[in-house]
Scaffold this active site. Structure first.
Site, mmCIF file in Angstrom:
data_model
loop_
_atom_site.group_PDB
_atom_site.id
_atom_site.type_symbol
_atom_site.label_atom_id
_atom_site.label_comp_id
_atom_site.label_asym_id
_atom_site.label_seq_id
_atom_site.Cartn_x
_atom_site.Cartn_y
_atom_site.Cartn_z
ATOM 1 N N GLY A 158 0.822 -1.203 0.000
ATOM 2 C CA GLY A 158 0.000 0.000 0.000
ATOM 3 C C GLY A 158 0.848 1.241 0.000
ATOM 4 C CB SER A 159 1.335 4.042 -1.524
ATOM 5 O OG SER A 159 0.191 4.255 -2.335
ATOM 6 N N GLY A 160 0.657 5.955 0.683
ATOM 7 C CA GLY A 160 -0.081 7.110 1.166
ATOM 8 C C GLY A 160 -0.544 7.017 2.598
ATOM 9 C CB SER A 161 -0.263 7.246 5.627
ATOM 10 O OG SER A 161 1.059 7.726 5.727
ATOM 11 N N GLY A 163 -4.358 2.774 5.707
ATOM 12 C CA GLY A 163 -4.404 1.583 6.546
ATOM 13 C C GLY A 163 -3.307 1.519 7.585
ATOM 14 N NE ARG A 282 4.951 6.051 -4.353
ATOM 15 C CZ ARG A 282 4.878 6.981 -3.411
ATOM 16 N NH1 ARG A 282 5.288 8.217 -3.687
ATOM 17 N NH2 ARG A 282 4.422 6.706 -2.206
#
Length: 428
Positions: A158-161, A163, A282
């Site tokens: 996952g990404s973007g914090s 969860g 990225r």
């Protein structure tokens, strides 16, 4: 002669348009391949070519790129992750297929799996928090006991914090574990990462190839979640501490075989010094590319695109300023009545950008991640103190009002006050 084109796999709401402008300055025709092009407003606004295709289907993407090669000279292929960083591995596979410059897809895939990433970094001796992988609630609890509460619990991918939560006691641990195991579809996986909570200031290093181009500091708020409040470049560090972060960053790139293209490495500075929280294969989104450009005179997006199309890049710093961003975060859930002051804020000398992501009547529902921000302000100046002062003056001019959603009791009371329609029109 065929027109040179750049293919973008999917788009990006925060930096997609910056890529478009940079590509146009390089004389490239933009073509976006997306499962839903309509979700990226700038495609229609800029009248850009877009093609609907299942971007999870590598064969479909290969067929579409092959079709486009009959009309265009495809100079390069790149893309954006959104909430699914596997798109970068797909981009790497497309570049390999068409013999174009691009990242190693195997390196991207192993980096996007947070547990595999941790294993590779640990084998290379990179300083990290203690960690465990769990498949169910019982394993999560035993792992947290081994590490000792508080712990950070997150999906393995996952990404973007999204969860990600700090669990300070057994009740929060059980609640968040249940949420991950039964929550959003992308988290319905028996792979949960439990990590020691590394306490200390947060920093990030942005790299291109084998070079560290920027080191910034980031503030988070809204515990037990991790919602970004602001960031600043360069980070207020001594030359020695800056070098320590740069050295660990290069060790990460070697351990994960990320010698091509951009990467972003997150740190916490603890009693042990800098420990690695996460490596992202990225260029980060939101305000970071703009802050790097304002602080150092390096446009990381333009230099990334030069690499993508096989041209020589230039990562030399043109100046040394301080650039900072502050994010506007709601204080609660509800309906946004109004938000204003952005036109006043952007007029302040030194303010580089003011952007609002929401409009009045928008429903505000906080999720505990990057999506909880309503806008940002960016400022830059020759000094740290001056930049912070400019930023604060600008932020103080922006205000908003949010009407909380009615409670269950208020909803029942409102329903009780509604006139009854029973028997209207007489008996039938």
């Amino acid at each position: 002669m065929a027109r040179r084109a750049l293919i973008l796999v999917e788009g990006h709401r925060s930096i997609g348009l910056l890529y478009v402008k940079a590509a146009q300055r390089l004389g490239l025709h933009l073509i976006t391949l997306s499962a839903d092009p309509a979700q990226y407003d700038y495609l229609a606004a800029e009248r850009l070519e877009s093609i609907r295709v299942d971007t999870d289907d590598l064969d479909a993407l290969i067929r579409e790129c092959a079709r486009l090669r009959a009309t265009y000279d495809i100079a390069g292929i790149t893309g954006f992750s959104g909430l699914d960083e596997s798109i970068y591995a797909t981009v790497g596979k497309l570049c390999r297929h068409f013999d174009l410059p691009g990242p190693n897809p195997a390196s991207i895939e192993q980096c996007c799996d947070k547990f595999t990433q941790r294993q590779l970094l640990a084998a290379a001796g990179v300083p990290m928090p203690a960690y465990r992988l769990a498949a169910d609630a019982m394993e999560v609890e035993s792992s947290a006991t081994e590490i000792s509460l508080p712990v950070v619990v997150k999906p393995a991918v996952g990404s973007g914090s999204c969860g990600v939560r700090l669990c300070r006691n057994v009740d929060e641990l059980a609640e968040h574990t249940a949420y991950l195991l039964a929550g959003e579809p992308r988290w319905r996986s028996p792979r949960i990462l439990i990590e020691e909570f590394a306490q200390g200031p947060q920093y990030s290093a942005d790299t291109m190839g084998n070079e560290v181009i920027a080191v910034g500091a980031t503030d988070f708020d809204c515990p037990p979640h991790f919602v970004v409040r602001g960031s600043i470049f360069p980070a207020p560090l001594t030359d020695y501490d800056h070098k320590r972060i740069a050295d660990v960053s290069l060790s990460c790139l070697r351990a994960l075989d990320l010698a091509w293209g951009p990467a972003n490495i997150e740190f916490r500075w603890t009693e042990r010094g800098p420990v690695v929280i996460e490596v992202n294969p990225r260029l980060p989104g939101w305000t970071t590319p703009r802050l790097i450009q304002l602080a150092y005179g390096i446009d990381p997006i333009a230099e990334h695109l030069k690499l993508v199309i096989g041209e020589e890049w230039d990562l030399r710093r043109r100046h040394s300023h301080t650039a900072a961003a502050r994010f506007l975060a709601p204080e609660g859930d509800g309906v946004l009545d109004w938000i204003e002051g952005d036109s006043l804020a952007v007029a302040i000398p030194g303010v580089a950008e003011v952007k609002l992501y929401v409009e009045p009547k928008t429903q505000i529902v906080r999720k505990g991640d990057f999506r909880d921000t309503m806008g940002h302000v960016i400022a830059a100046s020759p000094s740290h103190a001056e930049t912070e002062a400019i930023l604060q003056r600008a932020v103080d001019l922006i205000g908003w009002s949010i009407t909380p959603f009615p409670t269950l009791g208020e909803q029942k009371q409102s329903a009780a006050l509604q006139p009854s329609r029973t028997g209207e029109g007489g008996a039938r």
